[in-house]
Design a protein around this motif. Structure first.
Motif, PDB file in Angstrom:
ATOM      1  N   GLY A 119       0.801  -1.219   0.000  1.00 44.52           N
ATOM      2  CA  GLY A 119       0.000   0.000   0.000  1.00 44.52           C
ATOM      3  C   GLY A 119       0.828   1.261   0.000  1.00 44.52           C
ATOM      4  N   TRP A 120       2.124   1.119   0.208  1.00 50.96           N
ATOM      5  CA  TRP A 120       3.029   2.260   0.182  1.00 50.96           C
ATOM      6  C   TRP A 120       4.410   1.766  -0.250  1.00 50.96           C
ATOM      7  N   GLY A 121       5.308   2.710  -0.538  1.00 48.96           N
ATOM      8  CA  GLY A 121       6.635   2.345  -1.006  1.00 48.96           C
ATOM      9  C   GLY A 121       6.901   2.906  -2.389  1.00 48.96           C
ATOM     10  N   PRO A 122       7.968   2.465  -3.048  1.00 53.95           N
ATOM     11  CA  PRO A 122       8.331   2.999  -4.361  1.00 53.95           C
ATOM     12  C   PRO A 122       7.460   2.419  -5.476  1.00 53.95           C
ATOM     13  N   GLU A 123       7.261   3.202  -6.535  1.00 52.72           N
ATOM     14  CA  GLU A 123       6.511   2.690  -7.694  1.00 52.72           C
ATOM     15  C   GLU A 123       7.330   1.685  -8.494  1.00 52.72           C
ATOM     16  N   SER A 124       8.649   1.725  -8.328  1.00 53.40           N
ATOM     17  CA  SER A 124       9.545   0.718  -8.884  1.00 53.40           C
ATOM     18  C   SER A 124      10.763   0.668  -7.977  1.00 53.40           C
ATOM     19  N   ALA A 125      11.357  -0.503  -7.832  1.00 56.63           N
ATOM     20  CA  ALA A 125      12.508  -0.661  -6.937  1.00 56.63           C
ATOM     21  C   ALA A 125      13.786  -0.658  -7.762  1.00 56.63           C
ATOM     22  N   GLU A 126      14.546   0.413  -7.641  1.00 57.37           N
ATOM     23  CA  GLU A 126      15.765   0.584  -8.434  1.00 57.37           C
ATOM     24  C   GLU A 126      16.836   1.264  -7.577  1.00 57.37           C
ATOM     25  N   GLY A 127      17.482   0.475  -6.733  1.00 52.32           N
ATOM     26  CA  GLY A 127      18.515   1.029  -5.888  1.00 52.32           C
ATOM     27  C   GLY A 127      18.294   0.703  -4.423  1.00 52.32           C
ATOM     28  N   TRP A 128      19.286   1.048  -3.605  1.00 52.77           N
ATOM     29  CA  TRP A 128      19.264   0.699  -2.193  1.00 52.77           C
ATOM     30  C   TRP A 128      18.101   1.335  -1.449  1.00 52.77           C
ATOM     31  N   LEU A 129      17.872   2.628  -1.654  1.00 56.61           N
ATOM     32  CA  LEU A 129      16.796   3.310  -0.947  1.00 56.61           C
ATOM     33  C   LEU A 129      15.455   2.660  -1.252  1.00 56.61           C
ATOM     34  N   ASP A 130      15.172   2.461  -2.538  1.00 58.92           N
ATOM     35  CA  ASP A 130      13.921   1.819  -2.931  1.00 58.92           C
ATOM     36  C   ASP A 130      13.797   0.432  -2.306  1.00 58.92           C
ATOM     37  N   SER A 131      14.910  -0.296  -2.289  1.00 54.26           N
ATOM     38  CA  SER A 131      14.866  -1.670  -1.806  1.00 54.26           C
ATOM     39  C   SER A 131      14.538  -1.747  -0.325  1.00 54.26           C
ATOM     40  N   TYR A 132      15.152  -0.891   0.472  1.00 55.76           N
ATOM     41  CA  TYR A 132      14.859  -0.912   1.908  1.00 55.76           C
ATOM     42  C   TYR A 132      13.424  -0.453   2.197  1.00 55.76           C
ATOM     43  N   LEU A 133      12.959   0.562   1.452  1.00 48.61           N
ATOM     44  CA  LEU A 133      11.566   0.976   1.591  1.00 48.61           C
ATOM     45  C   LEU A 133      10.629  -0.170   1.214  1.00 48.61           C
ATOM     46  N   SER A 134      10.957  -0.819   0.110  1.00 49.04           N
ATOM     47  CA  SER A 134      10.144  -1.931  -0.376  1.00 49.04           C
ATOM     48  C   SER A 134      10.072  -3.060   0.640  1.00 49.04           C
ATOM     49  N   ALA A 135      11.212  -3.375   1.256  1.00 47.61           N
ATOM     50  CA  ALA A 135      11.237  -4.474   2.226  1.00 47.61           C
ATOM     51  C   ALA A 135      10.263  -4.220   3.365  1.00 47.61           C
ATOM     52  N   ALA A 136      10.297  -3.005   3.917  1.00 46.28           N
ATOM     53  CA  ALA A 136       9.383  -2.677   5.016  1.00 46.28           C
ATOM     54  C   ALA A 136       7.931  -2.697   4.551  1.00 46.28           C
ATOM     55  N   ALA A 137       7.689  -2.184   3.337  1.00 48.26           N
ATOM     56  CA  ALA A 137       6.322  -2.125   2.834  1.00 48.26           C
ATOM     57  C   ALA A 137       5.755  -3.520   2.574  1.00 48.26           C
ATOM     58  N   VAL A 138       6.585  -4.416   2.023  1.00 50.27           N
ATOM     59  CA  VAL A 138       6.127  -5.781   1.755  1.00 50.27           C
ATOM     60  C   VAL A 138       5.832  -6.516   3.058  1.00 50.27           C
ATOM     61  N   MET A 139       6.712  -6.369   4.045  1.00 48.89           N
ATOM     62  CA  MET A 139       6.449  -7.015   5.336  1.00 48.89           C
ATOM     63  C   MET A 139       5.204  -6.444   5.997  1.00 48.89           C
ATOM     64  N   ASP A 140       4.990  -5.145   5.839  1.00 45.88           N
ATOM     65  CA  ASP A 140       3.781  -4.532   6.384  1.00 45.88           C
ATOM     66  C   ASP A 140       2.536  -5.093   5.689  1.00 45.88           C
ATOM     67  N   ALA A 141       2.630  -5.279   4.355  1.00 41.44           N
ATOM     68  CA  ALA A 141       1.497  -5.843   3.610  1.00 41.44           C
ATOM     69  C   ALA A 141       1.200  -7.269   4.056  1.00 41.44           C
ATOM     70  N   LEU A 142       2.238  -8.058   4.327  1.00 42.39           N
ATOM     71  CA  LEU A 142       2.026  -9.419   4.820  1.00 42.39           C
ATOM     72  C   LEU A 142       1.464  -9.404   6.233  1.00 42.39           C
ATOM     73  N   ARG A 143       1.946  -8.478   7.047  1.00 48.64           N
ATOM     74  CA  ARG A 143       1.482  -8.371   8.436  1.00 48.64           C
ATOM     75  C   ARG A 143       0.001  -8.042   8.513  1.00 48.64           C
ATOM     76  N   THR A 144      -0.479  -7.211   7.590  1.00 49.05           N
ATOM     77  CA  THR A 144      -1.864  -6.739   7.640  1.00 49.05           C
ATOM     78  C   THR A 144      -2.780  -7.482   6.663  1.00 49.05           C
ATOM     79  N   TYR A 145      -2.256  -8.487   5.978  1.00 48.45           N
ATOM     80  CA  TYR A 145      -3.037  -9.239   4.988  1.00 48.45           C
ATOM     81  C   TYR A 145      -4.256  -9.885   5.657  1.00 48.45           C
ATOM     82  N   ASP A 146      -5.414  -9.672   5.071  1.00 41.93           N
ATOM     83  CA  ASP A 146      -6.642 -10.235   5.650  1.00 41.93           C
ATOM     84  C   ASP A 146      -7.440 -11.046   4.634  1.00 41.93           C
ATOM     85  N   GLY A 147      -6.745 -11.565   3.631  1.00 38.58           N
ATOM     86  CA  GLY A 147      -7.412 -12.390   2.624  1.00 38.58           C
ATOM     87  C   GLY A 147      -7.497 -13.845   3.045  1.00 38.58           C
ATOM     88  N   GLU A 148      -7.692 -14.717   2.070  1.00 37.12           N
ATOM     89  CA  GLU A 148      -7.788 -16.148   2.336  1.00 37.12           C
ATOM     90  C   GLU A 148      -6.461 -16.679   2.893  1.00 37.12           C
TER      91      GLU A 148
END
Length: 240
Positions: free
Chosen positions: A41-70
């Motif tokens: 739900g947040w983070g970079p529109e594309s991951a290209e570099g260290w900054l994007d990657s670290y932001l992406s990592a936190a955002a992906v873990m947050d998405a998994l943490r809050t996942y409420d699907g099947e």
């Protein structure tokens, strides 16, 4: 074999790329396997570099943490060379397969040395580090960029031409197998493999098949040491 439910996480916020990755994952999946895409739900529109990657990592873990699907049986992390796989393995109680590791492990079964063709040159060092951390770096002959950004990959003709040019550099470095170094390249292996005369491994497809295998074998992340469940404590997950 029982049905397998896989969640595939995109490493960026571009929904169109999530949909493309999911199409590739479903094409690789076996009968009865269900693939669901998850876009942060947040983070970079594309991951290209260290900054994007670290932001992406936190955002992906947050998405998994809050996942409420099947409920799901495995996670495929579709960010080539991106950070977060170890944290995700601590977080969830199912196998987590990173496309970087999956592609490299399968490539090692197909030839002595493999090479990676990715997007921008700035991502090459990050990918090399990811492969080293996963224990498969010694078999990598080279990581080469095409000069294309992640969001430029929608131009199929331009992407194929750039990939083929970069692939020749990887072959010259001694690679016997090629790896697609971006989840957005999924599907390209079907068009370039014959032209190159080398096996081409797509990380998304490789990760899906490995995830199916782990679930089928009843295997999941070890909790015996470094990937034990996170220490219970208060964690603030951002402004929300």
């Amino acid at each position: 074999m029982r049905s397998v439910r896989i969640v595939v996480t995109n490493c960026n916020t571009t929904q169109e790329m999530t949909e493309e990755i999911v199409r590739g994952a479903r094409a690789a999946a076996g009968p009865g396997t269900t693939v669901t895409g998850l876009t942060p739900g947040w983070g970079p529109e594309s991951a290209e570099g260290w900054l994007d990657s670290y932001l992406s990592a936190a955002a992906v873990m947050d998405a998994l943490r809050t996942y409420d699907g099947e409920p799901y049986d495995a996670v495929v992390m579709a960010g080539f060379g991106e950070h977060g796989r170890e944290g995700a393995r601590e977080l969830v109680d199912v196998p987590v397969v990173d496309i970087t590791e999956a592609a490299a492990h399968l490539a090692c079964l197909l030839g002595r040395r493999y090479g990676v063709v990715t997007t921008l040159e700035r991502s090459c060092g990050q990918i090399e580090d990811s492969l080293e951390l996963a224990g498969v770096g010694r078999n990598c002959a080279a990581v080469v960029g095409t000069g294309l950004g992640v969001l430029d990959l929608g131009d199929a003709e331009r992407t194929e031409a750039a990939f083929l040019a970069a692939a020749e550099r990887v072959r010259a470095a001694g690679a016997e197998v090629l790896v697609l170094g971006c989840a957005g390249m999924t599907g390209l292996e079907r068009t370039v493999g014959d032209k190159l005369g080398l096996p081409v491994v797509d990380g998304v497809g490789a990760a899906v098949k490995l995830a199916e295998g782990l679930v089928g074998l009843g295997l999941t992340t070890s909790r015996a040491g470094s990937l034990a469940r996170p220490v219970p404590k208060r964690r603030a997950w951002g402004a929300g």
